[in-house]
Design a protein around this motif. Structure first.
Motif, PDB file in Angstrom:
ATOM      1  N   ARG A   1       1.109  -1.020   0.258  1.00  0.00           N
ATOM      2  CA  ARG A   1       0.099  -0.123   0.095  1.00  0.00           C
ATOM      3  C   ARG A   1       0.584   1.308  -0.511  1.00  0.00           C
ATOM      4  O   ARG A   1       0.919   2.408  -0.902  1.00  0.00           O
ATOM      5  N   LEU A   2       2.571   1.164   0.547  1.00  0.00           N
ATOM      6  CA  LEU A   2       2.885   2.477   0.832  1.00  0.00           C
ATOM      7  C   LEU A   2       3.510   2.810  -0.746  1.00  0.00           C
ATOM      8  O   LEU A   2       3.769   4.077  -1.195  1.00  0.00           O
ATOM      9  N   THR A   3       3.460   2.329  -1.658  1.00  0.00           N
ATOM     10  CA  THR A   3       3.837   1.642  -3.576  1.00  0.00           C
ATOM     11  C   THR A   3       2.245   2.375  -4.267  1.00  0.00           C
ATOM     12  O   THR A   3       2.383   3.305  -4.754  1.00  0.00           O
ATOM     13  N   CYS A   4       1.341   0.848  -3.729  1.00  0.00           N
ATOM     14  CA  CYS A   4       0.285   1.276  -5.018  1.00  0.00           C
ATOM     15  C   CYS A   4      -0.702   2.164  -4.052  1.00  0.00           C
ATOM     16  O   CYS A   4      -1.919   2.770  -5.175  1.00  0.00           O
ATOM     17  N   GLY A   5      -0.656   2.217  -3.262  1.00  0.00           N
ATOM     18  CA  GLY A   5      -1.793   2.873  -2.546  1.00  0.00           C
ATOM     19  C   GLY A   5      -2.869   2.213  -2.373  1.00  0.00           C
ATOM     20  O   GLY A   5      -3.335   0.793  -2.407  1.00  0.00           O
ATOM     21  N   GLY A   6      -4.490   2.312  -2.431  1.00  0.00           N
ATOM     22  CA  GLY A   6      -6.009   2.172  -2.402  1.00  0.00           C
ATOM     23  C   GLY A   6      -5.838   1.689  -1.038  1.00  0.00           C
ATOM     24  O   GLY A   6      -5.663   1.729  -0.188  1.00  0.00           O
ATOM     25  N   ARG A   7      -7.360   0.436  -1.434  1.00  0.00           N
ATOM     26  CA  ARG A   7      -7.918   0.386  -0.039  1.00  0.00           C
ATOM     27  C   ARG A   7      -7.504  -1.381   0.643  1.00  0.00           C
ATOM     28  O   ARG A   7      -7.403  -2.654  -0.559  1.00  0.00           O
ATOM     29  N   THR A   8      -6.895  -1.707   1.259  1.00  0.00           N
ATOM     30  CA  THR A   8      -6.322  -2.946   2.624  1.00  0.00           C
ATOM     31  C   THR A   8      -7.726  -3.419   2.589  1.00  0.00           C
ATOM     32  O   THR A   8      -8.549  -3.512   3.405  1.00  0.00           O
ATOM     33  N   MET A   9      -7.235  -5.059   1.865  1.00  0.00           N
ATOM     34  CA  MET A   9      -8.537  -6.361   2.176  1.00  0.00           C
ATOM     35  C   MET A   9      -8.571  -6.518   3.734  1.00  0.00           C
ATOM     36  O   MET A   9      -7.168  -6.586   4.325  1.00  0.00           O
ATOM     37  N   ARG A  10      -9.643  -6.461   4.574  1.00  0.00           N
ATOM     38  CA  ARG A  10      -9.592  -7.141   5.527  1.00  0.00           C
ATOM     39  C   ARG A  10      -8.692  -8.163   5.788  1.00  0.00           C
ATOM     40  O   ARG A  10      -9.155  -9.981   5.150  1.00  0.00           O
TER      41      ARG A  10
END
Length: 176
Positions: A28-37
């Motif tokens: 996420r630090l590189t790609c952004g986006g929403r982390t899956m639970r």
């Protein structure tokens, strides 16, 4: 006639799911986006989509007897489905045993009138959705071995902000 969205999956142990969640945070630090639970992380073997409730009940009743040969798959790389804006973790190559399990599952499901998708099986665990940058991190964490001996049948219910998964049935291990 009502329908239930179903899929068969490998479900990680809690420690493996936590390690995969760590992969997601790093990416996420590189790609952004929403982390899956963490509790929703899984490797789909067969996505069935909407299934009539009578067929869903039949599949739930039969699943414990449909045994899955034990095997192992290593989560060893990141990948991206660009059009869907998804970042995933998966093996560098599909292990022969996992491919055989996938193929056998679809042969079994064919007896219920279900057909496999036209695209080849690409085992993966979705880690991030709605990524901003479509390139995975250059560095991948240490490979995560995933030993499996059963599969689960899961119902997916769409909710605002994501999906809720409910395990409907699971296969028993061979010899179990």
């Amino acid at each position: 006639m009502s329908a239930i969205r179903l899929f068969f999956a490998l479900w990680p142990s809690p420690p493996l799911a936590a390690s995969l969640a760590g992969w997601a945070e790093q990416a996420r630090l590189t790609c952004g986006g929403r982390t899956m639970r963490t509790e929703t992380l899984h490797l789909t073997l067969a996505f069935l989509g909407p299934v009539d409730t009578a067929l869903a009940d039949e599949l739930a009743a039969a699943t414990p007897e449909h045994r899955l040969a034990p095997g192992e798959v290593a989560m060893e790389r990141y990948g991206v489905f660009g059009r869907q804006r998804i970042l995933w973790a998966g093996p560098a190559e599909t292990p022969a045993g996992l491919q055989a399990a996938h193929d056998e599952l679809w042969r079994w499901l064919g007896g219920y009138g279900l057909a496999p998708p036209p695209q080849p099986f690409r085992p993966h665990v979705t880690l991030l959705r709605n990524i901003v940058h479509p390139h995975p991190p250059e560095e991948t964490p240490a490979p995560l071995p995933w030993r499996y001996d059963r599969m689960v049948l899961v119902a997916s219910e769409s909710l605002t902000g994501g999906s809720r998964y409910r395990m409907v049935a699971q296969s028993r291990p061979l010899g179990g």
